[in-house]
Design a protein around this motif. Structure first.
Motif, PDB file in Angstrom:
ATOM      1  N   ALA A  11       0.815  -1.088  -0.004  1.00 10.15           N
ATOM      2  CA  ALA A  11       0.093   0.067   0.033  1.00 10.15           C
ATOM      3  C   ALA A  11       0.878   1.264  -0.079  1.00 10.15           C
ATOM      4  N   ALA A  38       1.111   3.878  -3.087  1.00 19.16           N
ATOM      5  CA  ALA A  38      -0.109   4.961  -3.011  1.00 19.16           C
ATOM      6  C   ALA A  38       0.772   6.339  -2.936  1.00 19.16           C
ATOM      7  N   GLU A  51       1.699 -11.110  -0.542  1.00 20.82           N
ATOM      8  CA  GLU A  51       1.556  -9.596  -0.628  1.00 20.82           C
ATOM      9  C   GLU A  51       0.826  -9.565  -2.230  1.00 20.82           C
ATOM     10  N   THR A  73      -2.682  -9.258  -2.982  1.00 24.33           N
ATOM     11  CA  THR A  73      -3.489  -8.228  -2.219  1.00 24.33           C
ATOM     12  C   THR A  73      -3.876  -7.041  -3.312  1.00 24.33           C
ATOM     13  N   ALA A  92      -3.424  -4.167  -2.936  1.00 30.30           N
ATOM     14  CA  ALA A  92      -2.539  -3.062  -2.812  1.00 30.30           C
ATOM     15  C   ALA A  92      -1.304  -3.462  -3.744  1.00 30.30           C
ATOM     16  N   THR A 110      -0.587  -1.128  -6.861  1.00 29.46           N
ATOM     17  CA  THR A 110       0.148  -0.044  -6.866  1.00 29.46           C
ATOM     18  C   THR A 110       1.578  -0.018  -7.530  1.00 29.46           C
ATOM     19  N   GLY A 145      -9.790  -0.597  -2.021  1.00 32.58           N
ATOM     20  CA  GLY A 145      -8.302  -1.099  -2.549  1.00 32.58           C
ATOM     21  C   GLY A 145      -8.819  -2.153  -3.764  1.00 32.58           C
ATOM     22  N   LEU A 181      -8.326  -0.864  -7.307  1.00 27.77           N
ATOM     23  CA  LEU A 181      -6.964  -0.494  -7.792  1.00 27.77           C
ATOM     24  C   LEU A 181      -6.796  -1.420  -9.242  1.00 27.77           C
ATOM     25  N   ASP A 237      -8.137   4.086   1.893  1.00 25.60           N
ATOM     26  CA  ASP A 237      -8.160   3.556   0.576  1.00 25.60           C
ATOM     27  C   ASP A 237      -9.874   3.555   0.039  1.00 25.60           C
ATOM     28  N   ARG A 282      -2.492   3.696   4.510  1.00 26.19           N
ATOM     29  CA  ARG A 282      -3.755   3.716   3.332  1.00 26.19           C
ATOM     30  C   ARG A 282      -4.300   5.262   3.249  1.00 26.19           C
ATOM     31  N   ALA A 288      -3.798   6.573  -0.053  1.00 22.43           N
ATOM     32  CA  ALA A 288      -4.705   6.236  -1.261  1.00 22.43           C
ATOM     33  C   ALA A 288      -5.993   7.299  -1.082  1.00 22.43           C
TER      34      ALA A 288
END
Length: 322
Positions: A16, A19, A72, A75, A77, A80, A130, A133, A190, A255, A258
């Motif tokens: 994240a 962002a 990760e 996810t 995020a 990004t 999120g 995204l 977010d 966040r 975001a």
């Protein structure tokens, strides 16, 4: 996920954190569009420095911590990484080094399909902001491709930008039906991407509308879709701002970057749509929204610095009386 304290806090940042690059980069673009060349360059340098640090961390996790990397990468995020790369590429393209911008487009396009597939495969009902995204990353590709085409690139870039633009809109609808509306009142930051995704869609649409490749009914259709997405993004802006005032969330959370990104993106969209759409009043509106975004960026930096100082120097508890 909140920022981790301690000496190694940067290495502990989640995806994240990208962002922050997106927010800083898009404010740089908006400052460029309003003629603030020096401020734009300073913001772009900061964004590039942040991007390089996160790229190093991204690579280190890929090589040295595959378990965490794969966890990760599933996810929202994680996208990004794509969006931040396209925003940096757009800012660099405006300065003139088109080869560097094209290389960043190629890198973003290489990362995009795998990350998008992983993220979409793990979608569920009642998602946070999120989820949007996927749209943001895809529209980022559309924006950068269209910008490079306008700077003298091949015509196929505009066609690729149109394909990404249409796919991005479909991804927005898919995310919207999964978005947990309770996030509007209780989200950690977010949730603003619900509006920011429409703003970057409008930005992509403005670049396509300005292209000489589209004329007649195709041009009118692009203009109409661009104006609709911009109007919806401004409606989201009003709703989300009202919710923030009614339900304050003062504590720092990573966040929150975001939140700053959609603020800057909405300003940039207004500034970019004004010319191709022939709506002059969008320019002063964009300038007002830009300074709101700059103020939000400065405030978030100040709160981040305060939280880091507090984490490194926690207040000592008073000794109990004997």
């Amino acid at each position: 996920m909140s920022i981790l304290p301690g000496a190694g806090w940067w290495a502990g940042l989640p995806p994240a954190a990208g962002a922050a690059v997106m927010a800083t980069g898009i404010i740089s673009v908006a400052l460029h569009l309003t003629g603030h060349a020096t401020s734009s360059l300073i913001a772009l340098v900061i964004a590039v420095a942040l991007w390089l640090a996160l790229a190093f961390d991204f690579t280190a996790r890929l090589v040295g911590d595959r378990g965490r990397f794969h966890a990760e990468a599933d996810t929202p995020a994680a996208l990004t990484a794509v969006a931040a790369t396209t925003v940096i590429g757009t800012g660099i393209s405006l300065l003139g080094p088109q080869t560097v911008a094209a290389a960043l487009l190629a890198l973003a396009a290489l990362l995009w399909p795998g990350l998008l597939f992983n993220v979409v495969a793990h979608w569920r009902s009642r998602m946070p902001g999120g989820a949007f995204l996927g749209c943001v990353a895809t529209q980022g590709l559309a924006v950068l491709a269209a910008v490079l085409a306008a700077a003298g690139g091949p015509a196929w870039l505009d066609r690729a930008a149109l394909a990404a633009f249409c796919l991005g809109l479909l991804l927005y609808v898919a995310a919207l039906v999964r978005f947990d509306l309770r996030e509007v009142a209780g989200g950690a930051g977010d949730h603003w991407v619900a509006g920011g995704a429409l703003s970057i869609s409008a930005l992509a649409g403005s670049k396509l509308t300005a292209s000489p490749l589209w004329s007649g009914s195709a041009h009118m259709a692009l203009r109409t879709v661009t104006l609709v997405t911009l109007a919806l993004s401004l409606a989201w802006y009003a709703v989300l701002l009202t919710a923030e005032l009614r339900h304050p969330r003062p504590r720092y959370d990573i966040r929150r970057w975001a939140t700053v990104f959609p603020l800057g993106m909405t300003a940039t969209a207004c500034l970019s749509v004004a010319g191709p759409a022939g709506i002059a009043w969008l320019m002063p509106l964009g300038e007002i929204l830009l300074w709101i975004a700059v103020a939000a960026w400065l405030f978030t930096v100040a709160v981040l610095a305060t939280s880091l100082v507090a984490a490194r120097h926690p207040a000592r508890r008073e000794s109990p009386p004997r």
